[in-house]
Write a protein that holds these residues in place. Structure first.
Motif, mmCIF file in Angstrom:
data_model
loop_
_atom_site.group_PDB
_atom_site.id
_atom_site.type_symbol
_atom_site.label_atom_id
_atom_site.label_comp_id
_atom_site.label_asym_id
_atom_site.label_seq_id
_atom_site.Cartn_x
_atom_site.Cartn_y
_atom_site.Cartn_z
ATOM 1 N N ALA A 126 6.388 -4.590 4.333
ATOM 2 C CA ALA A 126 5.158 -4.375 3.756
ATOM 3 C C ALA A 126 3.982 -5.269 4.481
ATOM 4 C CB ALA A 126 5.123 -4.593 2.600
ATOM 5 N N SER A 127 4.431 -6.546 4.676
ATOM 6 C CA SER A 127 3.480 -7.283 5.098
ATOM 7 C C SER A 127 2.980 -7.014 6.725
ATOM 8 C CB SER A 127 4.097 -8.912 5.484
ATOM 9 O OG SER A 127 4.271 -9.394 4.209
ATOM 10 N N GLY A 128 3.998 -6.506 7.493
ATOM 11 C CA GLY A 128 3.886 -6.091 8.768
ATOM 12 C C GLY A 128 2.925 -4.978 9.011
ATOM 13 N N PHE A 129 3.221 -4.127 8.127
ATOM 14 C CA PHE A 129 2.311 -2.811 8.285
ATOM 15 C C PHE A 129 0.795 -3.143 7.664
ATOM 16 C CE2 PHE A 129 6.237 -0.396 8.827
ATOM 17 C CZ PHE A 129 5.564 0.337 9.808
ATOM 18 N N ALA A 130 0.827 -4.065 6.552
ATOM 19 C CA ALA A 130 -0.359 -4.321 5.956
ATOM 20 C C ALA A 130 -1.233 -5.181 6.744
ATOM 21 C CB ALA A 130 -0.017 -5.325 4.455
ATOM 22 N N VAL A 131 -0.584 -5.770 7.954
ATOM 23 C CA VAL A 131 -1.470 -6.523 8.893
ATOM 24 C C VAL A 131 -2.613 -5.725 9.691
ATOM 25 C CG1 VAL A 131 -1.290 -7.728 11.072
ATOM 26 C CG2 VAL A 131 0.032 -8.460 9.314
ATOM 27 N N LEU A 132 -1.818 -4.370 9.780
ATOM 28 C CA LEU A 132 -2.658 -3.338 10.460
ATOM 29 C C LEU A 132 -3.872 -2.961 9.715
ATOM 30 C CD1 LEU A 132 0.021 -0.779 11.704
ATOM 31 C CD2 LEU A 132 -1.220 -2.352 12.966
ATOM 32 N N ALA A 133 -3.861 -3.537 8.537
ATOM 33 C CA ALA A 133 -5.264 -3.389 7.612
ATOM 34 C C ALA A 133 -6.530 -3.889 8.435
ATOM 35 C CB ALA A 133 -5.210 -3.658 6.324
ATOM 36 N N PHE A 134 -6.197 -4.997 9.199
ATOM 37 C CA PHE A 134 -6.951 -5.737 9.973
ATOM 38 C C PHE A 134 -7.268 -5.305 11.219
ATOM 39 C CE2 PHE A 134 -4.987 -8.617 6.575
ATOM 40 C CZ PHE A 134 -6.227 -8.962 6.053
ATOM 41 N N SER A 135 -6.862 -4.191 11.615
ATOM 42 C CA SER A 135 -7.041 -3.707 12.660
ATOM 43 C C SER A 135 -8.485 -3.237 13.138
ATOM 44 C CB SER A 135 -6.253 -2.313 13.034
ATOM 45 O OG SER A 135 -6.570 -1.520 14.174
ATOM 46 N N ALA A 136 -8.979 -3.319 14.218
ATOM 47 C CA ALA A 136 -10.376 -2.940 14.696
ATOM 48 C C ALA A 136 -10.520 -1.608 14.686
ATOM 49 C CB ALA A 136 -10.784 -3.498 15.923
ATOM 50 N N PHE A 137 -9.354 -0.671 14.551
ATOM 51 C CA PHE A 137 -9.296 0.695 14.441
ATOM 52 C C PHE A 137 -8.890 1.246 13.225
ATOM 53 C CE2 PHE A 137 -7.480 4.763 16.571
ATOM 54 C CZ PHE A 137 -8.885 5.178 16.961
ATOM 55 N N LYS A 138 -9.797 2.049 12.545
ATOM 56 C CA LYS A 138 -9.632 2.540 11.248
ATOM 57 C C LYS A 138 -8.274 3.413 11.039
ATOM 58 C CE LYS A 138 -11.645 4.760 7.340
ATOM 59 N NZ LYS A 138 -10.677 5.938 6.739
ATOM 60 N N LEU B 17 -1.263 2.549 4.118
ATOM 61 C CA LEU B 17 -0.344 3.501 3.318
ATOM 62 C C LEU B 17 0.915 3.357 3.517
ATOM 63 C CD1 LEU B 17 -2.602 6.768 4.370
ATOM 64 C CD2 LEU B 17 -2.195 5.958 2.120
ATOM 65 N N THR B 18 1.460 2.967 4.635
ATOM 66 C CA THR B 18 2.913 2.544 5.030
ATOM 67 C C THR B 18 3.322 1.621 4.138
ATOM 68 O OG1 THR B 18 2.736 3.791 7.025
ATOM 69 C CG2 THR B 18 4.671 2.459 6.587
ATOM 70 N N ALA B 19 2.555 0.486 4.127
ATOM 71 C CA ALA B 19 2.771 -0.647 3.411
ATOM 72 C C ALA B 19 2.894 -0.546 1.791
ATOM 73 C CB ALA B 19 1.910 -1.741 3.447
ATOM 74 N N LEU B 20 2.026 0.355 1.303
ATOM 75 C CA LEU B 20 2.201 0.773 -0.019
ATOM 76 C C LEU B 20 3.567 1.577 -0.310
ATOM 77 C CD1 LEU B 20 -1.268 1.877 -1.130
ATOM 78 C CD2 LEU B 20 0.181 0.121 -2.319
ATOM 79 N N ALA B 21 3.774 2.474 0.703
ATOM 80 C CA ALA B 21 4.898 3.230 0.337
ATOM 81 C C ALA B 21 6.230 2.275 0.462
ATOM 82 C CB ALA B 21 5.231 4.229 1.703
ATOM 83 N N VAL B 22 6.214 1.407 1.232
ATOM 84 C CA VAL B 22 7.443 0.608 1.304
ATOM 85 C C VAL B 22 7.612 -0.245 -0.051
ATOM 86 C CG1 VAL B 22 8.641 -1.429 2.297
ATOM 87 C CG2 VAL B 22 7.363 0.381 3.732
ATOM 88 N N VAL B 23 6.433 -0.503 -0.589
ATOM 89 C CA VAL B 23 6.838 -1.266 -1.860
ATOM 90 C C VAL B 23 7.230 -0.477 -2.746
ATOM 91 C CG1 VAL B 23 5.559 -2.662 -3.540
ATOM 92 C CG2 VAL B 23 5.067 -3.022 -1.199
ATOM 93 N N LEU B 24 6.531 0.640 -3.105
ATOM 94 C CA LEU B 24 7.096 1.699 -3.865
ATOM 95 C C LEU B 24 8.607 2.201 -3.695
ATOM 96 C CD1 LEU B 24 3.776 3.882 -4.515
ATOM 97 C CD2 LEU B 24 4.618 2.001 -5.869
ATOM 98 N N ALA B 25 8.837 2.199 -2.627
ATOM 99 C CA ALA B 25 10.345 2.633 -2.420
ATOM 100 C C ALA B 25 11.324 1.641 -2.687
ATOM 101 C CB ALA B 25 10.455 2.831 -0.963
ATOM 102 N N MET B 26 10.873 0.311 -2.666
ATOM 103 C CA MET B 26 11.696 -0.868 -3.055
ATOM 104 C C MET B 26 11.731 -0.582 -4.690
ATOM 105 S SD MET B 26 11.198 -5.073 -3.098
ATOM 106 C CE MET B 26 10.099 -4.969 -4.327
ATOM 107 N N ALA B 27 10.638 -0.341 -5.291
ATOM 108 C CA ALA B 27 10.670 -0.040 -6.771
ATOM 109 C C ALA B 27 11.562 0.913 -7.325
ATOM 110 C CB ALA B 27 9.509 0.090 -7.393
#
Length: 776
Positions: free
Chosen positions: A719-731, A739-749
């Motif tokens: 989640a942290s690794g993919f969430a870092v992409l949120a700071f990408s200069a490319f949308k 989206l992937t970070a959210l999916a990973v967290v929900l998948a853990m739950a």
């Protein structure tokens, strides 16, 4: 006694072999990975926005066909905004003239259009006079500037197109013909343009000059990718290092894990180079994805070693036992993750193919390294793990809560995720390429500055009368003029400017009839219209002819509509209105809409449609893999359904919080499915192993003890690794990452609350452990 499965026996043999030959294996693996990584030296950036479109994309084919007939429309535009609020001053005109002359020195430039070199026509007796609007800016007086302003505001091919309607800004547009085989050519041209801008601004202070255009767009892709590489990859390594240190609690284990992910990343990027991958901001996310996923394998293995050493085993035996226990889960999760990334080849956009293939290669390498290289490395490094207090473990406390209230917890998780899924249909597809870039990037700033004056992009309408030479047919020209008038009626919210051949023809008819206003209309004779066009083209200087407006055999022409910064749905609605108008009023002439605005308007839809088949194949493959691995169709089906729910819920959250997605959404499903299955495999593998020896509750406890902390740590890293992409200069990367970070967290739950709850409710086989048996 414990019943050993085939996969555990195989894992034990592989680990034993790795430890036996460790001193030969370790240097050999490092050398092999370094050799493969040499391919990365051949990687180069794609210097063309066209790389985002597949060769079979019908919009792309239409665009390439149109550019084959009228020449490439790739441009590098200087938007000049004087501080004084008007371009109609001697200094501003001198600056535009200097910028125009300098733009001819850009690499591969074929044409430069501006206010100063606009070929103004006027009649003089029977002659047609064609001359630049500004020839010598140094000689201009106030009267000359006033005359130029009056001409510009009355000329439809200047007003709103070359100069903003209020005269506050003007554009110098350089058409460039970049060859496909020159690396990074767009960036080189952009740097040359920056040098020109600096020279002009030094000579004419008080000018704000921005650079836009398709060539700037292509350069911006490279700049965004390089910035991400320089900032995001170190950030992800920092996060991984921190989480590994907290979870592994051993400097040696952390060092071993870092080496594994570094080697896996080298293999992935090297494989990309050997297979001819072109770098884009999307494919440059591969190193982040590889290192994020590779560390998950390492954590599961190290966590297993720590647990076995805490149980009293010596290091060597603990490494072998942990490898045996995790051999099948790591293999299955790697296989499903590789399948998920390979499914990106179904996308309509090649950069997603490149991302998927490089990531798949790196993830496959990470699996092989984790079950061979990592055990050998751990066996030679000093490892110190203290005894664990299982009763105080957070994983155990969660397990006891799930065991105590399985129905309530499972029902609550299911209801929450199902409720979020209901919001899915409200998501809107929107791919405005101007919004791909972070506002801190120079290109985005240029687009934002230019749009209020000139719009942001163009739609090219190709009109075809159906025969060579027929473009000068009066009936056809009247249709062109009527269509241009309809487009101008759209000006304001949709259209910023319209450029049509009919405007040129009316001007020529006016000039060649003594500038008589009565003749400012379409010529009534085809032969006369053809003569007018010929005289005009012969009078134009080299590089400023009408070949970009009329094709070489005069069979078709293009009408250019400069657009406002419309959303995808707004663009589609506009195109539908234009097509409907022409179907009713076009007199049967050929009609086609193309251009980069059209390409990006449909790219999300085409990617989702193209990816749907790949997603179905992926889901089927995962079902088969898990059904075979666990020897149960029920388990395979449960795994697929159980992992689809958190992904659908992720899009529900996105619909609620954001409401829009771009064409990166086509990649999220495949990437997320491949990742989240990881948790299910580890839970089921540990659960079924323990279930053979004990009852349901004990199996759940064993699962949480052996896999709970590793799944939590893996979730944090992924989640942290993919969430870092949120700071990408490319949308697109930012959306994919979030989206992937959210999916990973929900998948853990889902895997730590819903799945164990379902197992506790439905797996009620009454079987007790044999006397003396224990779960290892």
């Amino acid at each position: 006694m414990t019943h050993e499965t085939f996969s555990e026996a195989l894992g034990r043999r592989v680990a034993g072999w790795s430890l036996r030959w460790r001193w030969a294996l370790l240097p050999a693996v490092v050398l092999a990975c370094v050799a493969i990584s040499y391919g990365a030296s051949t990687l180069r950036f794609a210097g063309d926005y066209r790389v985002f479109f597949g060769e079979a994309n019908p919009d792309f084919i239409a665009n390439e066909t149109a550019q084959g007939r009228f020449g490439k429309a790739d441009n590098l535009a200087f938007v000049v905004i004087p501080e004084g609020g008007t371009v109609f001053t001697q200094d501003a005109l001198a600056a535009v003239h200097a910028l125009t002359e300098a733009a001819w020195r850009l690499p591969y430039v074929s044409r430069v259009d501006s206010l100063t070199n606009f070929q103004h026509t006027r009649g003089q007796g029977d002659d047609l006079i064609v001359e630049p609007l500004v020839d010598d800016p140094a000689a201009l007086g106030d009267a000359d500037v006033a005359r130029i302003e009056a001409i510009a505001k009355a000329e439809p091919l200047i007003d709103g197109f070359v100069v903003s309607p209020g005269g506050e800004a003007t554009v110098v547009n350089a058409i460039v013909q970049f060859p496909a085989d020159v690396p990074n050519i767009a960036s080189l041209a952009k740097q040359a343009a920056r040098d020109i801008r600096a020279q002009v601004q030094a000579a004419h202070p008080g000018l704000e000059i921005h650079m836009t255009g398709v060539a700037s767009l292509s350069a911006a892709f490279e700049e965004a990718g390089l910035r991400d590489s320089a900032t995001l990859i170190p950030a992800v390594y920092g996060i991984v290092l921190l989480v590994m240190a907290l979870v592994m609690r051993s400097l040696s284990a952390v060092a071993a894990g870092l080496l594994v992910i570094a080697l896996a990343t080298l293999v992935g990027m090297g494989a990309g180079g050997w297979t001819g991958v072109l770098l884009t901001p999307i494919s440059l996310s591969a190193p982040i994805i590889i290192l994020t996923i590779a560390v998950a394998d390492a954590i599961h293995l190290v966590a297993g070693v720590r647990t076995k050493m805490a149980d009293g085993l010596a290091k060597r035996e603990a490494v072998i036992e942990a490898t045996a226990l995790n051999f099948a889960p790591i293999f299955i999760t790697s296989l499903t993750t590789v399948a998920g990334f390979l499914a990106l080849n179904a996308s309509d956009s090649p950069p997603f193919h490149h991302l998927g293939n490089m990531s798949a290669a790196g993830i496959a390498a990470a699996w092989l390294l984790s079950v061979t290289f990592l055990p050998a490395l751990l066996s030679v490094l000093p490892l110190r793990f203290g005894p664990e207090r299982a009763e105080a473990s957070p994983s155990v406390r969660v397990a006891e809560a799930v065991i105590a209230h399985p129905r309530k917890i499972a029902a609550a998780v299911f209801a929450a995720m199902a409720g979020l899924t209901v919001l899915l249909p409200s998501i809107e597809l929107n791919d405005q390429w101007s919004g791909y870039f972070d506002p801190s990037l120079e290109f985005r700033q240029a687009i934002d500055a230019a749009d209020p004056y000139f719009g942001s992009d163009q739609v090219e309408f190709i009109l075809d009368p159906g025969a060579p030479g027929a473009v000068t047919e009066p009936a056809f020209l009247r249709t062109v003029d009527a269509f241009a008038a309809w487009l101008r009626a759209e000006e304001g919210e949709s259209v910023a400017h319209v450029y049509a051949l009919s405007d040129v023809m009316k001007r020529l008819n006016y000039n060649l009839n003594g500038d008589d206003p009565a003749f400012f209309a379409m010529p009534e004779d085809r032969q006369l219209a053809g003569q007018y066009l010929l005289v005009y083209e012969l009078s134009l200087p080299r590089g400023l002819d009408l070949n970009d407006r009329v094709d070489i055999d005069r069979r078709s022409t293009r009408v250019t509509a400069t657009m406002r910064d419309l959303s995808t749905e707004e663009t589609k609605a506009f195109l539908q209105r234009a097509e409907a108008w022409f179907a009713q009023n076009g007199n049967g002439y050929g009609f086609e809409a193309t251009g980069s605005k059209v390409l990006f308007a449909f790219v999300a839809q085409r990617n989702i449609e193209a990816s749907f088949e790949g997603a179905l194949i992926l889901v089927g493959a995962i079902f088969v893999i898990l059904a075979i691995a666990f020897r149960s169709l029920t388990v395979g089906l449960l795994s697929v359904v159980q992992n689809a729910l958190p992904i659908l819920a992720t899009f529900g959250i996105w619909a609620l919080a954001v409401g829009q997605v771009g064409f990166s959404v086509a990649a999220v499903g495949a990437v997320a499915v491949g990742l989240v299955v990881d948790f299910t495999v580890h839970v089921l593998a540990k659960y079924l192993r323990a279930r053979r020896e004990g009852d349901v509750a004990d199996a759940v406890r064993f699962t949480f003890r052996t896999a709970g902390s590793a799944i939590f740590a893996t979730t944090v890293i992924l989640a942290s690794g993919f969430a870092v992409l949120a700071f990408s200069a490319f949308k697109l990367n930012a959306d994919l990452g979030l989206l992937t970070a959210l999916a990973v967290v929900l998948a853990m739950a889902a895997n730590l609350l819903l799945l164990p709850g379902l197992l506790l409710v439905f797996d009620r086989r009454a079987r007790r452990p044999e006397p003396g048996a224990q779960v290892a």
